[in-house]
Scaffold this motif. Structure first.
Motif, PDB file in Angstrom:
ATOM      1  N   MET A  76       4.896  13.654   6.168  1.00 35.23           N
ATOM      2  CA  MET A  76       4.503  13.121   4.863  1.00 35.23           C
ATOM      3  C   MET A  76       3.817  11.773   5.065  1.00 35.23           C
ATOM      4  SD  MET A  76       6.975  11.999   1.692  1.00 35.23           S
ATOM      5  CE  MET A  76       6.304  11.107   0.297  1.00 35.23           C
ATOM      6  N   TYR A  77       2.658  11.608   4.414  1.00 35.80           N
ATOM      7  CA  TYR A  77       1.997  10.299   4.475  1.00 35.80           C
ATOM      8  C   TYR A  77       1.232  10.048   3.184  1.00 35.80           C
ATOM      9  CZ  TYR A  77      -2.967  11.496   4.989  1.00 35.80           C
ATOM     10  OH  TYR A  77      -4.255  11.900   4.752  1.00 35.80           O
ATOM     11  N   ILE A  78       1.010   8.782   2.902  1.00 38.55           N
ATOM     12  CA  ILE A  78       0.159   8.372   1.791  1.00 38.55           C
ATOM     13  C   ILE A  78      -0.812   7.311   2.307  1.00 38.55           C
ATOM     14  CG2 ILE A  78       1.886   8.867  -0.001  1.00 38.55           C
ATOM     15  CD1 ILE A  78       2.447   5.876  -0.079  1.00 38.55           C
ATOM     16  N   SER A  79      -1.852   7.025   1.541  1.00 35.87           N
ATOM     17  CA  SER A  79      -2.835   6.025   1.976  1.00 35.87           C
ATOM     18  C   SER A  79      -3.064   5.001   0.876  1.00 35.87           C
ATOM     19  CB  SER A  79      -4.152   6.695   2.356  1.00 35.87           C
ATOM     20  OG  SER A  79      -4.739   7.316   1.232  1.00 35.87           O
ATOM     21  N   GLU A  80      -3.521   3.846   1.287  1.00 33.40           N
ATOM     22  CA  GLU A  80      -3.851   2.745   0.372  1.00 33.40           C
ATOM     23  C   GLU A  80      -5.105   2.041   0.879  1.00 33.40           C
ATOM     24  OE1 GLU A  80      -2.647   0.969  -2.347  1.00 33.40           O
ATOM     25  OE2 GLU A  80      -0.955   2.290  -2.826  1.00 33.40           O
ATOM     26  N   LYS A  81      -5.955   1.622  -0.053  1.00 34.35           N
ATOM     27  CA  LYS A  81      -7.081   0.764   0.300  1.00 34.35           C
ATOM     28  C   LYS A  81      -6.660  -0.693   0.182  1.00 34.35           C
ATOM     29  CE  LYS A  81     -11.343   1.476  -0.993  1.00 34.35           C
ATOM     30  NZ  LYS A  81     -12.536   1.739  -1.825  1.00 34.35           N
ATOM     31  N   ALA A  82      -7.173  -1.516   1.079  1.00 33.06           N
ATOM     32  CA  ALA A  82      -6.866  -2.946   1.081  1.00 33.06           C
ATOM     33  C   ALA A  82      -8.181  -3.718   1.023  1.00 33.06           C
ATOM     34  CB  ALA A  82      -6.077  -3.315   2.333  1.00 33.06           C
TER      35      ALA A  82
ATOM     36  N   VAL B 170       8.719   3.697   9.047  1.00 39.98           N
ATOM     37  CA  VAL B 170       7.331   4.004   8.727  1.00 39.98           C
ATOM     38  C   VAL B 170       6.437   3.737   9.939  1.00 39.98           C
ATOM     39  CG1 VAL B 170       6.847   1.667   7.842  1.00 39.98           C
ATOM     40  CG2 VAL B 170       5.460   3.596   7.054  1.00 39.98           C
ATOM     41  N   ARG B 171       5.427   4.577  10.081  1.00 40.43           N
ATOM     42  CA  ARG B 171       4.330   4.301  11.012  1.00 40.43           C
ATOM     43  C   ARG B 171       3.121   3.943  10.149  1.00 40.43           C
ATOM     44  NH1 ARG B 171       4.028   8.885  13.618  1.00 40.43           N
ATOM     45  NH2 ARG B 171       5.322   8.165  15.366  1.00 40.43           N
ATOM     46  N   ILE B 172       2.585   2.735  10.370  1.00 41.99           N
ATOM     47  CA  ILE B 172       1.456   2.259   9.569  1.00 41.99           C
ATOM     48  C   ILE B 172       0.199   2.283  10.429  1.00 41.99           C
ATOM     49  CG2 ILE B 172       0.545   0.364   8.172  1.00 41.99           C
ATOM     50  CD1 ILE B 172       3.452  -0.666   7.909  1.00 41.99           C
ATOM     51  N   LYS B 173      -0.757   3.107  10.040  1.00 44.84           N
ATOM     52  CA  LYS B 173      -2.038   3.173  10.746  1.00 44.84           C
ATOM     53  C   LYS B 173      -3.055   2.338   9.974  1.00 44.84           C
ATOM     54  CE  LYS B 173      -5.573   6.355  12.446  1.00 44.84           C
ATOM     55  NZ  LYS B 173      -6.097   7.743  12.413  1.00 44.84           N
ATOM     56  N   ILE B 174      -3.629   1.339  10.651  1.00 45.64           N
ATOM     57  CA  ILE B 174      -4.577   0.426  10.004  1.00 45.64           C
ATOM     58  C   ILE B 174      -5.985   0.670  10.541  1.00 45.64           C
ATOM     59  CG2 ILE B 174      -5.172  -1.981   9.561  1.00 45.64           C
ATOM     60  CD1 ILE B 174      -2.238  -2.710   9.992  1.00 45.64           C
TER      61      ILE B 174
ATOM     62  N   GLU C  94      -2.716   4.018   6.317  1.00 46.22           N
ATOM     63  CA  GLU C  94      -1.978   5.268   6.129  1.00 46.22           C
ATOM     64  C   GLU C  94      -0.525   5.026   6.516  1.00 46.22           C
ATOM     65  OE1 GLU C  94      -3.988   8.186   8.478  1.00 46.22           O
ATOM     66  OE2 GLU C  94      -5.674   8.361   7.079  1.00 46.22           O
ATOM     67  N   PHE C  95       0.381   5.536   5.695  1.00 44.53           N
ATOM     68  CA  PHE C  95       1.816   5.320   5.884  1.00 44.53           C
ATOM     69  C   PHE C  95       2.498   6.670   6.127  1.00 44.53           C
ATOM     70  CE2 PHE C  95       0.031   2.123   3.092  1.00 44.53           C
ATOM     71  CZ  PHE C  95       0.462   0.936   3.678  1.00 44.53           C
TER      72      PHE C  95
END
Length: 288
Positions: free
Chosen positions: A1-7, A85-89, A42-43
């Motif tokens: 399961m993952y979600i994404s966010e714009k920064a 969590v694994r955070i992909k930047i 991405e989280f």
């Protein structure tokens, strides 16, 4: 399961320093907005309670030096979250540019983990948490246009400024925010018309916004960094309606209404610095 966010990156339309506080921080007042140059995060949910940072950019640390890591740890500790969590930047905002890239990543992490871990924390509460991570994080949580006061943690949301193109140019030479503030002579500042800027934004008055762009930190950064001043002058010569340094620098931005003129400015700057971008003003929240 993952979600994404714009920064998204931020720019300062005004930046004022009022006085030095008893806690040795400076009391600031600034109008900030966002532009369509953004990191993507991405989280990925981890059942074990670890926090991992993954990035292909060699300038992005994968430990507690990373503001996204700090934001995740703060949220995890404060709300006693067992999962990790694994955070992909995916880093597109230049590093150490005065565009709040790290702060925006931290804010996106607070928003993203609020969803991933199903914490249901109000945005206003996330913004207060963000102030513990960094001074621009509270603004970046709202992800829109705002007046920021205090150390940057007191946020009053504003409407989006009039739509326009923004040309961003980052010189190679870095700037230390701490040294800029330490060198600031508070009695020598020519303060911006912050109320006038807010009024221009409220009236969607593009010329009014251009007329009131002002950043008191330029008085320190420009003499020490001739390349920044050179880029400012080149943008003006090439037809920008208004030009300003963002934050403590070194990035300079120019506002224009026509894309053709934005492209002309972009082409004129390619000989001055490698990192040049033409983007739209966002100014409104991209929060889901």
């Amino acid at each position: 399961m993952y979600i994404s966010e714009k920064a998204p990156a931020k720019i300062n339309l005004t930046l004022d320093v009022l006085y030095k506080r008893e806690d040795q921080y400076h009391e600031i007042e600034m109008v900030m907005t966002t532009v369509d140059l953004a990191d993507r995060l991405e989280f990925y949910l981890l059942e074990e309670g670890t926090i991992e940072i993954v990035s292909e950019n060699r300038f992005v640390p994968n430990d507690q030096r990373n503001l996204a890591y700090r934001a995740a740890k703060l949220l995890k500790d404060r709300y006693q979250v067992n999962k990790g969590v694994r955070i992909k930047i995916d880093k597109l905002i230049p590093v150490a540019a005065g565009l709040a890239g790290g702060s925006s990543d931290a804010a996106a992490t607070l928003r993203g983990l609020n969803r991933l871990w199903d914490l249901r924390i109000p945005v206003s509460e996330l913004a207060v948490l963000g102030s513990e991570v960094g001074s621009d994080v509270s603004f970046c949580v709202y992800n829109s246009t705002a007046l920021a006061k205090g150390r940057g943690e007191k946020i009053i949301e504003l409407p989006a400024p009039p739509q326009c193109w923004v040309v961003l140019a980052k010189p190679t030479q870095g700037v230390s925010t701490q040294s800029v503030y330490q060198s600031l002579q508070l009695d020598q500042l020519d303060h911006p018309d912050t109320e006038g800027m807010i009024q221009a934004i409220n009236q969607s008055n593009y010329q009014g916004v251009c007329d009131r762009l002002k950043n008191v930190l330029e008085i320190v950064t420009l003499p020490k960094n001739p390349e920044v001043e050179q880029i400012k002058q080149q943008m003006k010569r090439s037809g920008a309606d208004a030009v300003l340094m963002s934050g403590s620098g070194p990035t300079v931005f120019g506002l224009v209404q026509q894309q053709s003129r934005a492209n002309r400015i972009y082409n004129s700057l390619r000989g001055f610095c490698e990192e040049v971008y033409v983007v739209r003003l966002l100014g409104t929240s991209t929060n889901t």
